[in-house]
Design a protein around this motif. Sequence first.
Motif, PDB file in Angstrom:
ATOM      1  N   LEU A 120       0.827  -1.213   0.000  1.00 61.01           N
ATOM      2  CA  LEU A 120       0.000   0.000   0.000  1.00 61.01           C
ATOM      3  C   LEU A 120       0.856   1.255   0.000  1.00 61.01           C
ATOM      4  CD1 LEU A 120      -2.790  -1.016   2.545  1.00 61.01           C
ATOM      5  CD2 LEU A 120      -3.143  -0.420   0.141  1.00 61.01           C
ATOM      6  N   ALA A 121       1.987   1.200   0.711  1.00 62.86           N
ATOM      7  CA  ALA A 121       2.862   2.371   0.800  1.00 62.86           C
ATOM      8  C   ALA A 121       3.467   2.732  -0.554  1.00 62.86           C
ATOM      9  CB  ALA A 121       3.971   2.127   1.821  1.00 62.86           C
ATOM     10  N   GLN A 122       3.505   1.766  -1.458  1.00 62.28           N
ATOM     11  CA  GLN A 122       4.091   2.019  -2.773  1.00 62.28           C
ATOM     12  C   GLN A 122       3.072   2.562  -3.778  1.00 62.28           C
ATOM     13  OE1 GLN A 122       6.250  -1.470  -4.183  1.00 62.28           O
ATOM     14  NE2 GLN A 122       6.856  -1.990  -2.104  1.00 62.28           N
ATOM     15  N   VAL A 123       1.811   2.623  -3.367  1.00 61.89           N
ATOM     16  CA  VAL A 123       0.759   3.086  -4.270  1.00 61.89           C
ATOM     17  C   VAL A 123       0.503   4.570  -4.047  1.00 61.89           C
ATOM     18  CG1 VAL A 123      -1.659   2.830  -4.955  1.00 61.89           C
ATOM     19  CG2 VAL A 123      -0.312   0.812  -4.328  1.00 61.89           C
ATOM     20  N   ASP A 124       0.554   5.345  -5.114  1.00 61.28           N
ATOM     21  CA  ASP A 124       0.282   6.779  -5.054  1.00 61.28           C
ATOM     22  C   ASP A 124      -1.207   6.990  -5.334  1.00 61.28           C
ATOM     23  OD1 ASP A 124       0.052   9.521  -5.356  1.00 61.28           O
ATOM     24  OD2 ASP A 124       1.900   9.735  -6.506  1.00 61.28           O
ATOM     25  N   LEU A 125      -1.994   7.165  -4.275  1.00 63.50           N
ATOM     26  CA  LEU A 125      -3.440   7.316  -4.451  1.00 63.50           C
ATOM     27  C   LEU A 125      -3.790   8.584  -5.217  1.00 63.50           C
ATOM     28  CD1 LEU A 125      -4.774   6.181  -0.947  1.00 63.50           C
ATOM     29  CD2 LEU A 125      -4.586   4.855  -3.045  1.00 63.50           C
ATOM     30  N   HIS A 126      -2.984   9.623  -5.049  1.00 57.67           N
ATOM     31  CA  HIS A 126      -3.239  10.875  -5.782  1.00 57.67           C
ATOM     32  C   HIS A 126      -3.067  10.653  -7.276  1.00 57.67           C
ATOM     33  CE1 HIS A 126      -2.396  14.938  -7.399  1.00 57.67           C
ATOM     34  NE2 HIS A 126      -3.282  15.314  -6.484  1.00 57.67           N
ATOM     35  N   ALA A 127      -2.046   9.881  -7.641  1.00 52.60           N
ATOM     36  CA  ALA A 127      -1.809   9.613  -9.061  1.00 52.60           C
ATOM     37  C   ALA A 127      -2.940   8.780  -9.661  1.00 52.60           C
ATOM     38  CB  ALA A 127      -0.473   8.896  -9.240  1.00 52.60           C
ATOM     39  N   ILE A 128      -3.530   7.899  -8.834  1.00 46.50           N
ATOM     40  CA  ILE A 128      -4.651   7.102  -9.324  1.00 46.50           C
ATOM     41  C   ILE A 128      -5.841   7.992  -9.648  1.00 46.50           C
ATOM     42  CG2 ILE A 128      -6.358   5.362  -8.650  1.00 46.50           C
ATOM     43  CD1 ILE A 128      -4.204   3.976  -7.071  1.00 46.50           C
ATOM     44  N   GLN A 129      -6.072   8.980  -8.785  1.00 49.26           N
ATOM     45  CA  GLN A 129      -7.205   9.882  -8.996  1.00 49.26           C
ATOM     46  C   GLN A 129      -6.964  10.855 -10.139  1.00 49.26           C
ATOM     47  OE1 GLN A 129      -8.926  11.672  -5.308  1.00 49.26           O
ATOM     48  NE2 GLN A 129      -7.230  10.591  -4.329  1.00 49.26           N
ATOM     49  N   HIS A 130      -5.694  11.217 -10.324  1.00 48.16           N
ATOM     50  CA  HIS A 130      -5.367  12.239 -11.320  1.00 48.16           C
ATOM     51  C   HIS A 130      -4.291  11.701 -12.260  1.00 48.16           C
ATOM     52  CE1 HIS A 130      -7.631  15.013  -8.776  1.00 48.16           C
ATOM     53  NE2 HIS A 130      -6.902  14.580  -7.752  1.00 48.16           N
ATOM     54  N   PRO A 131      -4.628  10.763 -13.119  1.00 48.35           N
ATOM     55  CA  PRO A 131      -3.632  10.231 -14.053  1.00 48.35           C
ATOM     56  C   PRO A 131      -3.196  11.298 -15.026  1.00 48.35           C
ATOM     57  CG  PRO A 131      -5.833   9.478 -14.643  1.00 48.35           C
ATOM     58  CD  PRO A 131      -5.965  10.180 -13.320  1.00 48.35           C
ATOM     59  N   PRO A 132      -1.957  11.215 -15.511  1.00 47.58           N
ATOM     60  CA  PRO A 132      -1.467  12.221 -16.452  1.00 47.58           C
ATOM     61  C   PRO A 132      -2.274  12.173 -17.754  1.00 47.58           C
ATOM     62  CG  PRO A 132       0.059  10.379 -16.308  1.00 47.58           C
ATOM     63  CD  PRO A 132      -0.940  10.181 -15.217  1.00 47.58           C
ATOM     64  N   THR A 133      -2.557  13.327 -18.279  1.00 46.71           N
ATOM     65  CA  THR A 133      -3.286  13.390 -19.543  1.00 46.71           C
ATOM     66  C   THR A 133      -2.329  13.117 -20.696  1.00 46.71           C
ATOM     67  OG1 THR A 133      -2.909  15.761 -19.650  1.00 46.71           O
ATOM     68  CG2 THR A 133      -4.965  15.027 -18.649  1.00 46.71           C
ATOM     69  N   VAL A 134      -2.840  12.439 -21.697  1.00 45.78           N
ATOM     70  CA  VAL A 134      -2.027  12.110 -22.873  1.00 45.78           C
ATOM     71  C   VAL A 134      -2.532  12.934 -24.040  1.00 45.78           C
ATOM     72  CG1 VAL A 134      -1.320  10.302 -24.435  1.00 45.78           C
ATOM     73  CG2 VAL A 134      -1.656   9.772 -22.013  1.00 45.78           C
ATOM     74  N   SER A 135      -1.657  13.741 -24.565  1.00 44.98           N
ATOM     75  CA  SER A 135      -2.044  14.564 -25.712  1.00 44.98           C
ATOM     76  C   SER A 135      -1.818  13.791 -26.996  1.00 44.98           C
ATOM     77  CB  SER A 135      -1.231  15.863 -25.716  1.00 44.98           C
ATOM     78  OG  SER A 135       0.141  15.579 -25.785  1.00 44.98           O
ATOM     79  N   VAL A 136      -2.785  13.857 -27.886  1.00 42.78           N
ATOM     80  CA  VAL A 136      -2.712  13.172 -29.161  1.00 42.78           C
ATOM     81  C   VAL A 136      -2.475  14.187 -30.266  1.00 42.78           C
ATOM     82  CG1 VAL A 136      -3.907  11.665 -30.776  1.00 42.78           C
ATOM     83  CG2 VAL A 136      -4.290  11.394 -28.314  1.00 42.78           C
ATOM     84  N   ALA A 137      -1.407  13.965 -30.997  1.00 41.85           N
ATOM     85  CA  ALA A 137      -1.072  14.908 -32.062  1.00 41.85           C
ATOM     86  C   ALA A 137      -2.133  14.853 -33.149  1.00 41.85           C
ATOM     87  CB  ALA A 137       0.290  14.580 -32.655  1.00 41.85           C
ATOM     88  N   PRO A 138      -2.510  16.001 -33.699  1.00 41.04           N
ATOM     89  CA  PRO A 138      -3.517  15.993 -34.775  1.00 41.04           C
ATOM     90  C   PRO A 138      -2.997  15.292 -36.017  1.00 41.04           C
ATOM     91  CG  PRO A 138      -2.515  18.168 -34.540  1.00 41.04           C
ATOM     92  CD  PRO A 138      -1.995  17.330 -33.401  1.00 41.04           C
TER      93      PRO A 138
END
Length: 251
Positions: free
Chosen positions: A233-251
């Motif tokens: 559990l200590a190795q899990v970042d709960l904040h990162a789970i809630q706010h995953p990085p957005t992936v930008s898709v090139a047009p």
Amino acid sequence: MTVEFKIANRSIHPEQLLSCLAGYQMLPNLVQAILVDDAIAQIVCTEDEKAAACQQFYTQNQLEEEAARQAWLNQYGMTPEQLEALATRELRIEKFKQETWGGKLESYFLQRKSSLDKVIYSLIRVKDPGIARELYFRISEGEQPLSELARDYSQGVEAQTDGLIGPVELSVPHPVLAQILASSQPGDLAPPTQVGEWVVLVRLERFMPAQLDDAMRSRLLHECFQTWLNEQLAQVDLHAIQHPPTVSVAP
């Protein structure tokens, strides 16, 4: 098309679900359950073990009748496969514990034994060093029994039990007391000792060494499992789970 579901007057989008779980303090429980289920995914149960586990679960939850099981599935939104997984989950956890730490249990027990041993002891605690010395000499000279003096002078709850405490594991008393008790023989009365704000007199009455019986094995396996789970559990970042990085898709 965006799918949403409605509870009472509130509409919830799928991307809001993790935030809802976090807001209701349910996200850590979900993460813990997933970590455990991932660990026990490869644990195999025989058909007989599955049948026995399911029957026990059905009996405990009054689900022997098919109608009752169907009502349960509807209530919790589960499939029959999920119900079987739930019914056998504790069995698979126990098998995981045994497979992972069963072979290391004797050495772990020896590491923990000094804190698992139990003692029964008598205690008098006062705040006046002079009174403590006087009581020590009265007991040592046999003028009055410790039980009587504890009832009359001790300023803790032990006064209600004639000074007698236990049986308790050696991890329970104050470390100073535990050290005295661990190095004493039954009947030994330690001289007045400062422990925090108190001056104490302590006498070991009985020493009860811990045994690696079935109950102790079960307890230590659970300790090992819980330590492992806390580390996961200590190795899990709960904040990162809630706010995953957005992936930008090139047009």
